[in-house]
Design a protein around this motif. Structure first.
Motif, short mmCIF file in Angstrom:
data_model
loop_
_atom_site.label_atom_id
_atom_site.label_comp_id
_atom_site.label_asym_id
_atom_site.label_seq_id
_atom_site.Cartn_x
_atom_site.Cartn_y
_atom_site.Cartn_z
N ALA A 206 0.86 -1.19 0.00
CA ALA A 206 0.00 0.00 0.00
C ALA A 206 0.89 1.23 0.00
N PHE A 207 0.37 2.30 -0.58
CA PHE A 207 1.07 3.58 -0.64
C PHE A 207 0.18 4.53 0.16
N SER A 208 0.73 5.08 1.23
CA SER A 208 -0.10 5.93 2.09
C SER A 208 0.46 7.33 2.22
N VAL A 209 -0.40 8.30 1.98
CA VAL A 209 -0.08 9.71 2.23
C VAL A 209 -1.40 10.47 2.15
N ASP A 210 -1.32 11.78 2.19
CA ASP A 210 -2.53 12.61 2.08
C ASP A 210 -3.28 12.25 0.79
N ARG A 211 -4.59 12.28 0.85
CA ARG A 211 -5.39 11.87 -0.32
C ARG A 211 -5.14 12.77 -1.53
N ALA A 212 -4.93 14.06 -1.28
CA ALA A 212 -4.68 14.98 -2.41
C ALA A 212 -3.44 14.54 -3.18
#
Ligand code: GLU
Length: 274
Positions: A206-212
Protein backbone atom coordinates in the motif's frame (compact mmCIF):
# COMPACT_ATOMS: atom_id res chain seq x y z
CA UNK A 1 40.11 43.86 34.78
CA UNK A 2 42.54 45.87 32.74
CA UNK A 3 41.01 48.61 30.62
CA UNK A 4 41.95 47.09 27.28
CA UNK A 5 40.44 43.79 28.34
CA UNK A 6 37.22 45.50 29.31
CA UNK A 7 37.10 47.28 25.96
CA UNK A 8 37.70 44.07 24.07
CA UNK A 9 35.00 42.27 26.02
CA UNK A 10 32.54 45.08 25.26
CA UNK A 11 33.50 44.94 21.58
CA UNK A 12 32.88 41.20 21.38
CA UNK A 13 29.54 41.66 23.13
CA UNK A 14 28.46 44.40 20.70
CA UNK A 15 29.48 42.31 17.71
CA UNK A 16 27.57 39.34 19.09
CA UNK A 17 24.48 41.49 19.62
CA UNK A 18 24.62 42.88 16.09
CA UNK A 19 25.04 39.38 14.68
CA UNK A 20 22.18 38.15 16.83
CA UNK A 21 19.91 40.95 15.62
CA UNK A 22 20.78 40.31 11.99
CA UNK A 23 20.11 36.60 12.38
CA UNK A 24 16.73 37.37 13.90
CA UNK A 25 15.77 39.64 11.03
CA UNK A 26 15.55 42.48 13.51
CA UNK A 27 18.39 44.58 12.07
CA UNK A 28 17.84 47.79 10.16
CA UNK A 29 17.16 45.86 6.95
CA UNK A 30 14.21 43.65 7.69
CA UNK A 31 13.52 40.29 6.14
CA UNK A 32 10.89 41.72 3.82
CA UNK A 33 13.14 44.59 2.67
CA UNK A 34 15.91 42.13 1.93
CA UNK A 35 13.56 40.21 -0.39
CA UNK A 36 12.44 43.46 -2.07
CA UNK A 37 16.08 44.39 -2.69
CA UNK A 38 16.71 40.98 -4.21
CA UNK A 39 13.66 41.46 -6.44
CA UNK A 40 12.63 37.80 -6.54
CA UNK A 41 10.95 35.63 -3.96
CA UNK A 42 12.36 32.16 -3.35
CA UNK A 43 9.65 29.60 -2.71
CA UNK A 44 9.91 25.86 -2.04
CA UNK A 45 7.11 23.84 -3.65
CA UNK A 46 6.40 20.24 -4.57
CA UNK A 47 7.14 19.22 -8.16
CA UNK A 48 4.99 16.09 -8.16
CA UNK A 49 1.58 16.85 -6.71
CA UNK A 50 -1.01 17.36 -9.46
CA UNK A 51 -3.38 20.29 -8.96
CA UNK A 52 -1.26 21.52 -6.02
CA UNK A 53 2.17 21.88 -7.60
CA UNK A 54 3.39 19.96 -10.58
CA UNK A 55 6.42 20.80 -12.66
CA UNK A 56 5.49 20.84 -16.33
CA UNK A 57 8.13 18.62 -17.92
CA UNK A 58 7.86 20.40 -21.28
CA UNK A 59 8.19 23.98 -20.03
CA UNK A 60 9.84 23.52 -16.63
CA UNK A 61 7.10 25.74 -15.14
CA UNK A 62 5.42 24.92 -11.85
CA UNK A 63 1.65 24.71 -12.10
CA UNK A 64 -1.03 24.37 -9.44
CA UNK A 65 -2.89 25.88 -6.52
CA UNK A 66 0.17 26.20 -4.30
CA UNK A 67 2.18 27.86 -7.08
CA UNK A 68 -0.63 30.37 -7.62
CA UNK A 69 -0.64 31.06 -3.90
CA UNK A 70 3.12 31.68 -4.16
CA UNK A 71 2.52 34.31 -6.88
CA UNK A 72 -0.11 36.00 -4.70
CA UNK A 73 2.24 36.18 -1.71
CA UNK A 74 5.20 37.28 -3.84
CA UNK A 75 3.03 40.04 -5.33
CA UNK A 76 2.11 41.21 -1.84
CA UNK A 77 5.75 41.31 -0.76
CA UNK A 78 6.91 43.15 -3.88
CA UNK A 79 3.92 45.48 -4.14
CA UNK A 80 2.63 44.13 -7.47
CA UNK A 81 -0.29 41.91 -8.47
CA UNK A 82 -0.14 38.10 -8.53
CA UNK A 83 -0.44 38.19 -12.33
CA UNK A 84 2.48 40.62 -12.58
CA UNK A 85 4.54 38.47 -10.24
CA UNK A 86 3.90 35.53 -12.57
CA UNK A 87 4.42 37.40 -15.85
CA UNK A 88 7.62 39.03 -14.60
CA UNK A 89 8.93 35.73 -13.18
CA UNK A 90 9.25 37.16 -9.70
CA UNK A 91 9.09 33.76 -8.03
CA UNK A 92 12.10 31.48 -8.08
CA UNK A 93 10.69 28.01 -7.41
CA UNK A 94 12.71 25.24 -5.83
CA UNK A 95 11.43 21.67 -5.74
CA UNK A 96 11.19 20.28 -2.21
CA UNK A 97 10.00 17.06 -0.64
CA UNK A 98 8.75 16.21 2.84
CA UNK A 99 12.30 15.75 4.07
CA UNK A 100 14.01 18.79 2.55
CA UNK A 101 11.36 21.50 2.96
CA UNK A 102 11.90 22.25 6.69
CA UNK A 103 15.71 22.54 6.56
CA UNK A 104 15.48 24.82 3.47
CA UNK A 105 13.30 27.25 5.44
CA UNK A 106 15.58 27.05 8.46
CA UNK A 107 18.78 27.77 6.57
CA UNK A 108 17.19 30.57 4.55
CA UNK A 109 17.66 28.99 1.11
CA UNK A 110 13.99 29.68 0.46
CA UNK A 111 11.89 32.51 1.88
CA UNK A 112 8.98 30.19 2.52
CA UNK A 113 7.54 26.82 1.57
CA UNK A 114 4.07 26.03 0.21
CA UNK A 115 4.25 22.27 -0.12
CA UNK A 116 1.32 20.30 1.32
CA UNK A 117 3.04 21.02 4.66
CA UNK A 118 0.78 19.87 7.49
CA UNK A 119 0.54 22.14 10.50
CA UNK A 120 1.33 20.14 13.66
CA UNK A 121 1.98 21.34 17.24
CA UNK A 122 5.56 19.98 17.07
CA UNK A 123 6.33 21.70 13.76
CA UNK A 124 4.88 24.95 15.08
CA UNK A 125 7.61 24.99 17.70
CA UNK A 126 10.21 25.23 14.92
CA UNK A 127 8.46 27.12 12.11
CA UNK A 128 5.89 29.79 11.48
CA UNK A 129 2.75 28.44 9.84
CA UNK A 130 0.12 30.63 8.22
CA UNK A 131 -3.58 30.03 8.87
CA UNK A 132 -4.63 26.79 7.16
CA UNK A 133 -5.34 27.16 3.45
CA UNK A 134 -6.47 23.54 2.81
CA UNK A 135 -7.70 20.55 4.82
CA UNK A 136 -6.92 17.01 3.78
CA UNK A 137 -6.98 13.47 5.19
CA UNK A 138 -4.70 10.46 4.81
CA UNK A 139 -5.58 7.63 2.43
CA UNK A 140 -4.30 4.24 1.29
CA UNK A 141 -3.75 3.24 -2.33
CA UNK A 142 -3.43 -0.48 -3.20
CA UNK A 143 -3.17 -2.47 -6.42
CA UNK A 144 -6.47 -3.76 -7.85
CA UNK A 145 -5.14 -7.31 -7.99
CA UNK A 146 -3.64 -7.26 -4.46
CA UNK A 147 -6.62 -8.91 -2.77
CA UNK A 148 -6.58 -6.03 -0.28
CA UNK A 149 -10.08 -4.62 0.09
CA UNK A 150 -10.15 -3.48 3.67
CA UNK A 151 -7.77 -1.94 6.20
CA UNK A 152 -7.69 -5.27 8.14
CA UNK A 153 -6.31 -6.95 5.00
CA UNK A 154 -3.09 -4.97 5.60
CA UNK A 155 -2.03 -7.38 8.36
CA UNK A 156 1.58 -8.43 7.74
CA UNK A 157 1.74 -6.18 4.67
CA UNK A 158 4.12 -3.31 3.87
CA UNK A 159 2.83 0.24 3.78
CA UNK A 160 5.08 2.66 1.91
CA UNK A 161 5.24 6.19 3.32
CA UNK A 162 7.24 9.31 2.66
CA UNK A 163 10.16 10.22 4.92
CA UNK A 164 9.37 12.98 7.46
CA UNK A 165 5.64 12.76 6.79
CA UNK A 166 2.71 12.41 9.18
CA UNK A 167 1.41 9.30 7.35
CA UNK A 168 2.76 6.51 9.59
CA UNK A 169 1.79 8.24 12.86
CA UNK A 170 -1.71 8.96 11.57
CA UNK A 171 -2.20 5.29 10.61
CA UNK A 172 -1.08 4.16 14.07
CA UNK A 173 -3.35 6.69 15.79
CA UNK A 174 -6.32 5.56 13.68
CA UNK A 175 -5.53 1.91 14.36
CA UNK A 176 -5.36 2.52 18.11
CA UNK A 177 -8.52 4.64 18.25
CA UNK A 178 -10.59 2.17 16.19
CA UNK A 179 -9.33 -1.12 17.57
CA UNK A 180 -7.89 -2.24 14.22
CA UNK A 181 -6.02 -5.53 14.63
CA UNK A 182 -3.93 -5.42 11.43
CA UNK A 183 -0.17 -5.12 12.07
CA UNK A 184 1.50 -3.83 8.91
CA UNK A 185 5.14 -2.74 8.67
CA UNK A 186 6.27 0.55 7.17
CA UNK A 187 8.90 1.35 4.59
CA UNK A 188 10.07 4.92 3.96
CA UNK A 189 10.82 6.49 0.59
CA UNK A 190 12.18 9.95 -0.28
CA UNK A 191 9.72 10.84 -3.03
CA UNK A 192 6.22 10.04 -4.23
CA UNK A 193 7.25 8.86 -7.70
CA UNK A 194 9.46 6.27 -5.97
CA UNK A 195 6.53 5.18 -3.82
CA UNK A 196 4.26 4.89 -6.85
CA UNK A 197 6.88 2.82 -8.64
CA UNK A 198 7.33 0.55 -5.61
CA UNK A 199 3.58 -0.03 -5.48
CA UNK A 200 3.39 -0.79 -9.20
CA UNK A 201 6.26 -3.27 -8.78
CA UNK A 202 4.59 -4.88 -5.72
CA UNK A 203 7.57 -4.00 -3.53
CA UNK A 204 5.07 -2.44 -1.15
CA UNK A 205 1.44 -3.44 -0.64
CA UNK A 206 0.00 0.00 0.00
CA UNK A 207 1.07 3.58 -0.64
CA UNK A 208 -0.10 5.93 2.09
CA UNK A 209 -0.08 9.71 2.23
CA UNK A 210 -2.53 12.61 2.08
CA UNK A 211 -5.39 11.87 -0.32
CA UNK A 212 -4.68 14.98 -2.41
CA UNK A 213 -1.19 13.68 -3.11
CA UNK A 214 -2.42 10.13 -3.77
CA UNK A 215 -4.91 11.44 -6.36
CA UNK A 216 -1.95 12.16 -8.61
CA UNK A 217 -0.95 8.49 -8.59
CA UNK A 218 -4.40 6.94 -9.02
CA UNK A 219 -4.64 4.97 -12.26
CA UNK A 220 -6.48 1.99 -13.77
CA UNK A 221 -4.36 -0.56 -11.91
CA UNK A 222 -4.84 0.75 -8.37
CA UNK A 223 -7.64 1.83 -6.02
CA UNK A 224 -8.25 3.75 -2.81
CA UNK A 225 -9.26 1.76 0.26
CA UNK A 226 -12.54 3.10 1.58
CA UNK A 227 -11.01 4.72 4.63
CA UNK A 228 -10.21 8.31 5.49
CA UNK A 229 -8.41 9.38 8.64
CA UNK A 230 -5.91 11.85 10.10
CA UNK A 231 -7.53 15.09 8.92
CA UNK A 232 -4.79 17.68 8.62
CA UNK A 233 -4.39 21.27 7.59
CA UNK A 234 -1.80 22.73 5.23
CA UNK A 235 -0.07 26.03 6.03
CA UNK A 236 2.54 28.25 4.40
CA UNK A 237 5.74 27.64 6.33
CA UNK A 238 8.32 30.36 6.95
CA UNK A 239 11.24 31.02 9.25
CA UNK A 240 10.03 31.74 12.77
CA UNK A 241 12.74 34.32 13.36
CA UNK A 242 11.72 36.46 10.41
CA UNK A 243 8.68 37.81 12.21
CA UNK A 244 7.95 40.58 9.71
CA UNK A 245 7.72 38.15 6.78
CA UNK A 246 5.73 35.68 8.88
CA UNK A 247 3.20 38.38 9.74
CA UNK A 248 2.84 39.48 6.12
CA UNK A 249 2.26 35.87 5.02
CA UNK A 250 -0.20 35.17 7.82
CA UNK A 251 -2.21 38.34 7.17
CA UNK A 252 -2.31 37.81 3.42
CA UNK A 253 -3.43 34.19 3.70
CA UNK A 254 -6.16 35.19 6.16
CA UNK A 255 -7.33 37.98 3.82
CA UNK A 256 -7.47 35.56 0.90
CA UNK A 257 -9.50 33.08 2.99
CA UNK A 258 -11.92 35.83 4.01
CA UNK A 259 -12.41 37.51 0.64
CA UNK A 260 -12.90 34.32 -1.39
CA UNK A 261 -9.60 34.55 -3.32
CA UNK A 262 -8.38 31.27 -1.83
CA UNK A 263 -11.51 29.44 -2.99
CA UNK A 264 -11.12 30.98 -6.44
CA UNK A 265 -7.52 29.72 -6.69
CA UNK A 266 -8.64 26.22 -5.67
CA UNK A 267 -11.43 26.15 -8.24
CA UNK A 268 -9.10 27.47 -10.92
CA UNK A 269 -6.89 24.45 -10.27
CA UNK A 270 -9.67 21.86 -10.27
CA UNK A 271 -9.83 21.41 -6.50
CA UNK A 272 -13.19 20.98 -4.83
CA UNK A 273 -14.10 23.77 -2.49
CA UNK A 274 -15.86 22.35 0.57
N1 GLU B 1 1.23 16.54 4.39
C1 GLU B 1 1.90 15.52 5.10
C2 GLU B 1 2.99 16.09 5.97
O1 GLU B 1 3.22 17.28 5.97
C3 GLU B 1 2.43 14.46 4.17
C4 GLU B 1 3.80 14.64 3.62
C5 GLU B 1 3.91 15.64 2.50
O2 GLU B 1 3.32 16.71 2.55
O3 GLU B 1 4.65 15.36 1.56
O4 GLU B 1 3.61 15.36 6.70
Amino acid sequence: MKNWMRMMAAGVLTAAMVMGLTACGGGSKSGVDAIKDRGVVKVGVKADVPKFSLQNTATGEYEGFEDDLAYALAGKILGISADEAKAQKKVEFQAVNAKTRGPLVENGEVDFVIATFTITPERKETYNFSPAYYTDAVGLLVNNDSGIDDIEDLDGKIIGVSQSSTSKDEFLKYKEANGIAAEPTFQEFATYPELAQALAANQIDAFSVDRAILEGYKNDTNKFLDVRYGEQEYGVCSNKENTELAELINTTVQEMLDNGEMDALMEQNGLTVE
